[in-house]
Design an enzyme around this catalytic site. Structure first.
Site, PDB file in Angstrom:
ATOM      1  N   ASN A 127       8.099   0.765  -6.762  1.00  0.00           N
ATOM      2  CA  ASN A 127       8.605   0.461  -8.103  1.00  0.00           C
ATOM      3  C   ASN A 127       8.360   1.629  -9.053  1.00  0.00           C
ATOM      4  O   ASN A 127       9.163   1.901  -9.943  1.00  0.00           O
ATOM      5  CB  ASN A 127       7.929  -0.817  -8.627  1.00  0.00           C
ATOM      6  CG  ASN A 127       8.007  -0.961 -10.130  1.00  0.00           C
ATOM      7  OD1 ASN A 127       7.010  -0.741 -10.826  1.00  0.00           O
ATOM      8  ND2 ASN A 127       9.170  -1.309 -10.633  1.00  0.00           N
ATOM      9  N   ASP A 198       8.329   4.041 -13.990  1.00  0.00           N
ATOM     10  CA  ASP A 198       9.233   3.366 -13.052  1.00  0.00           C
ATOM     11  C   ASP A 198      10.289   4.332 -12.520  1.00  0.00           C
ATOM     12  O   ASP A 198      10.846   5.144 -13.278  1.00  0.00           O
ATOM     13  CB  ASP A 198       9.948   2.210 -13.752  1.00  0.00           C
ATOM     14  CG  ASP A 198       9.082   0.973 -13.848  1.00  0.00           C
ATOM     15  OD1 ASP A 198       7.854   1.112 -14.039  1.00  0.00           O
ATOM     16  OD2 ASP A 198       9.630  -0.140 -13.737  1.00  0.00           O
ATOM     17  N   ASP A 229       4.851  -3.766  -3.057  1.00  0.00           N
ATOM     18  CA  ASP A 229       4.265  -4.047  -4.363  1.00  0.00           C
ATOM     19  C   ASP A 229       5.354  -4.216  -5.418  1.00  0.00           C
ATOM     20  O   ASP A 229       6.353  -3.504  -5.409  1.00  0.00           O
ATOM     21  CB  ASP A 229       3.343  -2.881  -4.737  1.00  0.00           C
ATOM     22  CG  ASP A 229       2.688  -3.046  -6.086  1.00  0.00           C
ATOM     23  OD1 ASP A 229       1.890  -3.981  -6.239  1.00  0.00           O
ATOM     24  OD2 ASP A 229       2.982  -2.241  -6.983  1.00  0.00           O
ATOM     25  N   HIS A 233      10.352  -5.982  -9.638  1.00  0.00           N
ATOM     26  CA  HIS A 233      10.572  -5.055 -10.748  1.00  0.00           C
ATOM     27  C   HIS A 233      11.274  -3.761 -10.342  1.00  0.00           C
ATOM     28  O   HIS A 233      11.192  -2.771 -11.071  1.00  0.00           O
ATOM     29  CB  HIS A 233       9.239  -4.734 -11.414  1.00  0.00           C
ATOM     30  CG  HIS A 233       8.520  -5.941 -11.916  1.00  0.00           C
ATOM     31  ND1 HIS A 233       9.005  -6.721 -12.932  1.00  0.00           N
ATOM     32  CD2 HIS A 233       7.355  -6.527 -11.512  1.00  0.00           C
ATOM     33  CE1 HIS A 233       8.165  -7.732 -13.155  1.00  0.00           C
ATOM     34  NE2 HIS A 233       7.166  -7.630 -12.302  1.00  0.00           N
ATOM     35  N   GLU A 266       5.728  -8.839  -2.772  1.00  0.00           N
ATOM     36  CA  GLU A 266       5.012  -9.448  -3.891  1.00  0.00           C
ATOM     37  C   GLU A 266       6.029  -9.733  -4.996  1.00  0.00           C
ATOM     38  O   GLU A 266       6.456  -8.832  -5.713  1.00  0.00           O
ATOM     39  CB  GLU A 266       3.928  -8.505  -4.418  1.00  0.00           C
ATOM     40  CG  GLU A 266       3.162  -9.110  -5.587  1.00  0.00           C
ATOM     41  CD  GLU A 266       2.492  -8.070  -6.479  1.00  0.00           C
ATOM     42  OE1 GLU A 266       1.457  -8.409  -7.082  1.00  0.00           O
ATOM     43  OE2 GLU A 266       3.011  -6.944  -6.586  1.00  0.00           O
TER      44      GLU A 266
END
Length: 517
Positions: A127, A198, A229, A233, A266
């Site tokens: 991410n 990001d 992870d 997002h 996740e």
């Protein structure tokens, strides 16, 4: 004929472990569908060279311990170079942190783990990168830099309303998500923190970089899979369909490299948000399970978790018939479960009995099996493992002064090994039980139709002609229930229970597991 059976927990352990050899069911490896994965923070696990920090060689020395516990796989928290202790801000995706050893040390660990039929899953953080990553150092040098578009940028005046974001999400308490690199009017986006900018997945070059990193770890190094992870997002929350599409593409690319690759994501949210990720991430962590387990134990609401788990599994089934439900009782982001249960040993043991007799592929956080403690901030949820008394524990990591898991609060592993009623032996027995009965590992979940006392949780596990009935009294007061017909053989018991003429008396925080003849 009236039969009365009284089984306190220590006796149950002795009965289970002393069965005649020919009567003991074979212990099988059900990973990944329903096997047990052990999460390790290398820094806190075992220090092999005396520098106070856990390392790869230390893990290699303790692989027999992981095997003894009964785990089928290890998930490593981040192992790549990073400036922080937690290492979620990666600066080099194709290297390992020098504090942990060399890549050759890691390859040796892999080789030894595979000899023991232990799979290795590593944290893959895509991410974001660390702000010290060469890509970002280049990107912030100017708008014309070729790496600029590897990240997400906006001019200050266009994002003025977002600079002091006050919304706190389930997985981030960061209230500022646009950050000033100190070089003009452009701000970069970092959902978790300014030190974690990001990546821009609208850029095809970024996606190709990530697929190459995956290839490197699967093909050149030989890991078995990735824990992904912050999977929710990759794109902002208002672009969930783009997230789903990316993960399907990621899965296709990884499967092309390694057909049996294991991917667990996740997605820190409720089932309605989590489930659509399943086509791309065949295994997903079940946060509903974690929180509902705690609520069940702390409110003494027996069927709360069983009903929730049935609801989640049915919901997932409607999305895809093939998925892996990664259940867990705690991890590196949550307070240690023993703290969450008021340091009550009876509630703790029962919570683990529930975790390991429910459907799913359970994850165990290192140290849970010896009752380690920990509360926020995160460093103190990740304190060093206690192998032996401090005077003898030469491998105990010392990178942090423990606040919760100390010799005065936690019984070290070596002392627990000799105690039949210890947390360690409780975990070990339950894992062996789970891996010895296919219905407990792979069976579906059926809930009783009869009304039960409020503090009772009961469910059936069925597969291939084997049926198991599990019952827990999550309250402190004793209760009595009718055991369904045909369930007479007790294969596990926790706490004081008494079975007489089909009626089962359960003391507070007691459990019983029956096999149907």
């Amino acid at each position: 004929m009236k039969q009365t059976l009284l089984i306190p927990s220590i006796l149950a352990l002795a009965l289970f472990s002393s069965c005649e050899k020919e009567e003991t069911p074979a212990v099988k490896n059900y990973w990944p569908e329903a096997g047990v994965t052990y999460e390790i923070f290398v820094q806190s696990f075992y220090d092999s060279n005396g520098d106070s920090i856990g390392d790869f060689n230390g893990v290699t020395q303790k692989l027999d311990y992981v095997k003894e516990l009964g785990a089928n796989a290890i998930w490593f928290m981040p192992i790549m170079p990073s400036p922080t202790y937690h290492k979620y801000d990666v600066t080099d995706y194709k290297a390992v942190h020098p504090d942990y050893g060399t890549m050759d040390d890691f390859k040796k660990l892999l080789e030894e783990a595979h000899k023991r039929d232990i799979k290795i899953v590593i944290d893959m953080i895509i991410n974001h990168t660390g702000s010290d990553h060469p890509w970002f150092i280049e990107a912030k040098s100017g708008r014309d830099n070729p790496y600029r578009d590897y990240y997400v940028w906006a001019q200050k005046d266009t994002i003025a309303d977002f600079l002091n974001k006050k919304t706190i999400t389930l997985d981030s308490d960061n209230i500022r998500q646009w950050h000033d690199p100190g070089q003009g009017e452009d701000y970069y986006y970092g959902f978790f923190w300014g030190g974690m900018p990001d990546l821009n997945f609208d850029n095809p070059k970024v996606r190709e970089e990530i697929y190459e990193i995956g290839r490197f770890w699967l093909e050149d190094i030989g890991v078995d899979g990735f824990r992904l992870d912050a999977a929710k997002h990759i794109f902002p929350d208002d672009r969930p369909l783009d997230n789903h599409t990316f993960w399907k593409e990621f899965r296709e690319k990884m499967v092309a490299i390694k057909p049996d690759v294991y991917l667990v994501g996740e997605v820190y949210d409720k089932k309605e948000i989590v489930a659509p990720y399943l086509p791309g991430l065949p295994a997903l962590f079940n946060f509903d399970f974690h929180y509902t387990l705690l609520e069940t134990m702390n409110t003494e609401n027996g069927m709360l978790l069983a009903n929730k788990q049935k609801e989640v599994l049915d919901f997932y089934q409607a999305i895809t018939p093939s998925f892996i439900d990664a259940t867990f009782s705690s991890n590196h982001d949550q307070p240690r479960i023993l703290n969450e249960l008021g340091s009550d040993p009876a509630k703790y043991k029962q919570a683990i009995a529930i975790l390991l007799t429910m459907p799913g592929a359970p994850y165990l956080y290192y140290g849970e099996e010896i009752g380690m403690l920990g509360l926020k901030p995160d460093e103190h949820i990740r304190e060093p493992f206690l192998w032996d008394k401090k005077s003898k524990d030469t491998g105990r990591a010392q990178w942090i002064k423990p606040k919760y898991s100390k010799d005065s609060t936690v019984v070290p592993l070596e002392l627990q090994r000799a105690d039949p009623s210890s947390y360690f032996n409780h975990y070990k027995t339950l894992i062996q039980l789970r891996n010895s009965y296919p219905a407990l590992a792979l069976g579906n979940l059926m809930l009783p139709e009869t009304e039960l006392p409020k503090t009772v949780m009961a469910y059936h596990r069925n597969t291939g002609g084997q049926e198991i009935f599990v019952v827990h009294n999550v309250g402190k007061a004793p209760v009595e229930i009718e055991v369904p017909e045909g369930f007479e053989e007790v294969i596990f018991s926790l706490g004081e229970t008494a079975l007489s003429s089909g009626k089962l008396k359960l003391s507070g925080n007691s459990s019983q597991v029956f096999l149907k003849k």
